[in-house]
Design an enzyme around this catalytic site. Structure first.
Site, PDB file in Angstrom:
ATOM      1  N   SER A 166       0.831  -1.202   0.000  1.00 52.26           N
ATOM      2  CA  SER A 166       0.000   0.000   0.000  1.00 52.26           C
ATOM      3  C   SER A 166       0.872   1.262   0.000  1.00 52.26           C
ATOM      4  CB  SER A 166      -0.960  -0.038   1.189  1.00 52.26           C
ATOM      5  OG  SER A 166      -1.941   0.960   1.087  1.00 52.26           O
ATOM      6  N   ASP A 266      -9.907  -4.344  -4.588  1.00 49.31           N
ATOM      7  CA  ASP A 266      -9.194  -3.211  -3.995  1.00 49.31           C
ATOM      8  C   ASP A 266      -9.605  -1.918  -4.711  1.00 49.31           C
ATOM      9  OD1 ASP A 266      -7.386  -1.361  -3.030  1.00 49.31           O
ATOM     10  OD2 ASP A 266      -5.625  -2.618  -3.358  1.00 49.31           O
TER      11      ASP A 266
END
Length: 323
Positions: A166, A266
């Site tokens: 991330s 996502d």
């Protein structure tokens, strides 16, 4: 009339709140996990080190290697939107221990400074400084830094990898780009980079299935602006949007191999796929690998490493690092 210092000025629930008096309340966290000289589950040793007054790390070493064996070095950057997370947390300690056990690498898991107390580019600066510290171990002479014995005895500096999840993957991208224009200590080179669900965004991004009409209401946008309020270009700054018009050419990625993983559900998947396509079209000469976890969301592999898709991803990453 006195101002209310307990007033919330930024509310990014369920992640983080910032108050008028400067207090920061992080709403999600993971239990602290201590290092261990021999983890009974993974047979991996770990210890904590101080790199500088601002930067610390947890270092991992597999126990079943020869005394003088040189193994790949993996510098890991945790996620959390630049504002959350810690390498000393249970979920990250478990993840890196499992990876080191499977991939047989020497891992350095970085604890960089968090926003908003330390706004970006602090985390980028910390990562670069830590990478220079790692590189300084290639030559045991001509350096004033205190050396870490595990790196000197077991680090293979021809196989230096960076990786992150991330926001950590975002940091890795930007550090690898910087390595294309600046030199690491001893002219050490980055061999490979692992970007797991990298946090990229832009003014034109939209979460999958979102009907939000204003970018300002999007959590990815708001987290970036909290972490880097002075970013030139805002959400289209090249550090969060590598495909921005004024972003450096991606052919400048200073590594030979790149492994990007995405998750089907996502919200940042679209930007991640665009990034992979942009790298392929940039003229970059390295080897690029992409893996997509079907039916999974952001950070699934950290929350449940026993998930079948998480196991597949871990196996592919281990193979990538053992190349």
């Amino acid at each position: 009339m006195a101002s209310n210092l307990n007033e919330i000025v930024t509310d990014l629930s369920p992640l983080i709140k910032v108050y008028k008096d400067g207090k920061v309340e992080r709403l999600i966290s993971s239990q602290y996990a201590p290092p261990s000289l021999q983890d009974p589950t993974t047979n991996v040793s770990s210890k904590d080190v101080t790199i500088s007054p601002e930067i610390s790390a947890r270092i991992y070493l597999p126990n079943n290697i020869n005394p003088n064996q040189k193994i790949p070095i993996f510098v890991y950057h945790h996620g959390g939107g630049f504002c959350l997370g810690s390498v000393f947390s249970f979920i990250h300690h478990r993840y890196i221990s499992l990876l080191v056990s499977q991939a047989k690498v020497l891992a350095i898991s970085l604890e960089y400074r968090l926003a908003p107390e330390h706004p970006l580019p602090a985390a980028y600066q910390d990562s670069w400084a830590a990478l220079q510290w790692v590189a300084s171990h290639r030559d045991d002479e001509n350096s004033n830094v205190e050396k870490e014995p595990w790196l000197i005895e077991h680090g293979n500096f021809e196989k230096l990898y960076l990786g992150g999840d991330s926001a950590g993957a975002n940091i890795v991208h930007n550090v690898v780009m910087r390595a294309g224009v600046e030199t690491l200590y001893g002219d050490v080179k980055i061999f490979g980079a692992f970007l797991c669900q990298p946090y990229f965004w832009s003014l034109n991004s939209r979460s999958k299935g979102s009907d939000e009409g204003k970018e300002e209401s999007n959590i990815a946008y708001r987290m970036w602006m909290l972490a880097y309020p002075s970013a030139p270009g805002g959400i289209d700054n090249s550090m969060i949007n590598p495909m921005a018009d004024d972003a450096p050419c991606l052919s400048g990625l200073a590594c030979s191999r790149l492994f990007v993983t995405v998750a089907e559900k996502d919200p940042t998947r679209e930007r991640e796929i665009l990034y992979v396509e942009a790298v392929r079209k940039s003229g970059w000469k390295g080897e690029l690998e992409l893996f997509e976890a079907e039916g999974k969301g952001h950070g699934f592999h950290l929350l449940d490493p026993e998930d079948e898709e998480a196991k597949i991803q871990m196996g592919l990453l281990a193979s990538f690092l053992m190349y």
